[in-house]
Design an enzyme around this catalytic site. Sequence first.
Site, PDB file in Angstrom:
ATOM      1  N   GLY A 278       0.776  -1.242   0.000  1.00 51.26           N
ATOM      2  CA  GLY A 278       0.000   0.000   0.000  1.00 51.26           C
ATOM      3  C   GLY A 278       0.800   1.280   0.000  1.00 51.26           C
ATOM      4  N   GLU A 320       4.267  -6.388   1.805  1.00 44.55           N
ATOM      5  CA  GLU A 320       3.860  -6.815   0.456  1.00 44.55           C
ATOM      6  C   GLU A 320       3.745  -5.643  -0.515  1.00 44.55           C
ATOM      7  OE1 GLU A 320       1.101 -10.560   1.986  1.00 44.55           O
ATOM      8  OE2 GLU A 320       0.158  -8.622   1.611  1.00 44.55           O
ATOM      9  N   GLY A 322       3.623  -3.738  -3.881  1.00 43.23           N
ATOM     10  CA  GLY A 322       3.455  -4.038  -5.298  1.00 43.23           C
ATOM     11  C   GLY A 322       3.792  -2.786  -6.084  1.00 43.23           C
ATOM     12  N   ARG A 323       2.883  -1.795  -5.957  1.00 40.13           N
ATOM     13  CA  ARG A 323       3.044  -0.529  -6.681  1.00 40.13           C
ATOM     14  C   ARG A 323       4.413   0.113  -6.416  1.00 40.13           C
ATOM     15  NH1 ARG A 323      -1.665   2.621  -7.347  1.00 40.13           N
ATOM     16  NH2 ARG A 323      -2.402   1.404  -5.590  1.00 40.13           N
ATOM     17  N   CYS A 391     -14.944   4.236 -27.173  1.00 36.64           N
ATOM     18  CA  CYS A 391     -16.237   4.875 -27.389  1.00 36.64           C
ATOM     19  C   CYS A 391     -16.867   5.246 -26.066  1.00 36.64           C
ATOM     20  CB  CYS A 391     -17.136   3.938 -28.176  1.00 36.64           C
ATOM     21  SG  CYS A 391     -16.397   3.541 -29.737  1.00 36.64           S
TER      22      CYS A 391
HETATM   23  N1  LLP Z   1      -1.130  -7.067  -0.156  1.00 37.70           N
HETATM   24  C1  LLP Z   1      -2.456  -7.228  -0.281  1.00 37.70           C
HETATM   25  C2  LLP Z   1      -3.134  -8.203   0.570  1.00 37.70           C
HETATM   26  C3  LLP Z   1      -3.179  -6.474  -1.213  1.00 37.70           C
HETATM   27  O1  LLP Z   1      -4.483  -6.646  -1.321  1.00 37.70           O
HETATM   28  C4  LLP Z   1      -2.491  -5.546  -2.033  1.00 37.70           C
HETATM   29  C5  LLP Z   1      -3.220  -4.738  -3.015  1.00 37.70           C
HETATM   30  C6  LLP Z   1      -1.109  -5.424  -1.883  1.00 37.70           C
HETATM   31  C7  LLP Z   1      -0.459  -6.188  -0.932  1.00 37.70           C
HETATM   32  C8  LLP Z   1      -0.283  -4.501  -2.731  1.00 37.70           C
HETATM   33  O2  LLP Z   1      -0.650  -3.173  -2.606  1.00 37.70           O
HETATM   34  P1  LLP Z   1       0.279  -2.025  -3.282  1.00 37.70           P
HETATM   35  O3  LLP Z   1       1.597  -1.992  -2.557  1.00 37.70           O
HETATM   36  O4  LLP Z   1       0.491  -2.403  -4.703  1.00 37.70           O
HETATM   37  O5  LLP Z   1      -0.514  -0.796  -3.144  1.00 37.70           O
HETATM   38  N2  LLP Z   1      -6.009  -1.506  -8.512  1.00 37.70           N
HETATM   39  C9  LLP Z   1      -5.738  -0.538  -7.468  1.00 37.70           C
HETATM   40  C10 LLP Z   1      -4.953  -1.151  -6.332  1.00 37.70           C
HETATM   41  C11 LLP Z   1      -5.608  -2.367  -5.723  1.00 37.70           C
HETATM   42  C12 LLP Z   1      -4.726  -2.978  -4.693  1.00 37.70           C
HETATM   43  C13 LLP Z   1      -5.258  -4.258  -4.207  1.00 37.70           C
HETATM   44  N3  LLP Z   1      -4.456  -4.890  -3.239  1.00 37.70           N
HETATM   45  C14 LLP Z   1      -4.988   0.632  -8.082  1.00 37.70           C
HETATM   46  O6  LLP Z   1      -4.770   0.640  -9.288  1.00 37.70           O
HETATM   47  O7  LLP Z   1      -4.663   1.580  -7.395  1.00 37.70           O
END
Ligand code: LLP
Length: 463
Positions: A278, A320, A322-323, A391
Amino acid sequence: MSRSAHPAGPRHADVMTEGHYSAPAADLNVLDEKVWARTVTRDADGALTVGGIAVARLAEEFGTPAYFLDESDFRARCRAWADAFGPDADVFYAGKAFLSRAVVRWLQEEGLNLDVCSGGELTTALDAGMPAERIAFHGNNKTVAEIERAVEVGVGRIVLDSFQEIVRVAHIARSHGVRQRVQIRVTVGVEAHTHEFIATAHEDQKFGIALADGQAAEAVRRTLALDSLELIGIHSHIGSQIFDMAGFEVSARRVVQLLAEVRDEHGVELPEIDLGGGLGIAYTSEDDPREPHDIAKALSDIVTRECESAKLRTPRISVEPGRAIVGPTAFTLYEVGTIKPLEGLRTYVSVDGGMSDNIRTALYDAEYSVALVSRTSEAEPMLVRVVGKHCESGDIVVKDAFLPADLAPGDLIAVPATGAYCRSMASNYNHALRPPVVAVRDGEARVIVRRETEEDLLRLDVG
Ligand code: LLP
């Protein structure tokens, strides 16, 4: 969602006042390194290069739209997270941000673990050789088939998300004659300051088991009572694109409180806590993300302090991201098609992609930056909205931005920070062909996910 993404935010207000706008502060030719991948720069001719390769060459070889991912930046970010958390913690890359076999191999080489949330992600991970014990399996509604596969291959942990799932996983583990390592995902009741759809720790949503009114304690009780489950810890994920550490601190504190209650009730000290992902990244110059080192220090300080006061052994921490790993490493390259000036409003610049390769603007009101990258320009800035070819009038890639007024069809423009949740959320809307992901490193570019073809579309259509 960028912090500056809200329509009421100061940047938007400054830009749009009844069709008048203040000029952008920065020289449009200058690339703000905060939002671009690390090896991105302009060459002597003014063209943007990544990994030493100019965008014109990339466009010629791979076409547009396309995502270009700076592999050395990706690897450096993996190492920064691993180094920041050190040997007593584990970093699980969240595959939902973007996953491919090449990514899985980079993760292994850089010493990271992987969080998957579907059978498809699990297959990709295993296919690329990720050892199952380094995989965490997530999801609020894992199917029986997915759980069976995860147990069979021996994933390192399954993160339990509901009371029903405790029983389901226990039953499957028992029938396979194994003791499955699990964590319980709790919702800590923190309102993360982010878009509603990507905030996950307040109580009125579908993930996890609430700490409030003893639900999580009950989940621990039931899990500990089942021989086929080995409860290794508690998991909390509070949301996405978060800059403020306060939410993580509250979350860590509440999770440690639960560990203390578990110790008091069961005489068991759970060895791990996972604080989820997050962490926010810069989508525009106004976003100020934290460095992994600061994040690691803040989290481990709070966990250590809380554990000392509860007289608990400090658990092993996992996170965890990701982004924060993949987001900044890629940009999307588009070719400018139609340019439509709307007198007194703004100029609509249409590109050859759109909401099918980046749904985040339409879905979360996300804010992005954009730059002219095939050349520099000394022309005046003009206020633009970069839109796609779908569209739908909500098909917006960049809501408000400035590009030089001499922008012309055929110019290449790029949107930075599209490494996370763009290709992974891409669609075939209007039968668009999902763009390729091209990894660029040290003067070499190679396709890691190829562009879809019309044959791919027809192959699925078996009617
Ligand atoms: N761990 C869990 C359990 C999660 O559900 C998520 C993201 C992450 C880690 C990774 O979160 P990050 O570090 O990437 O923020 N589609 C949305 C984001 C959805 C995230 C869902 N879970 C967007 O484009 O902002």
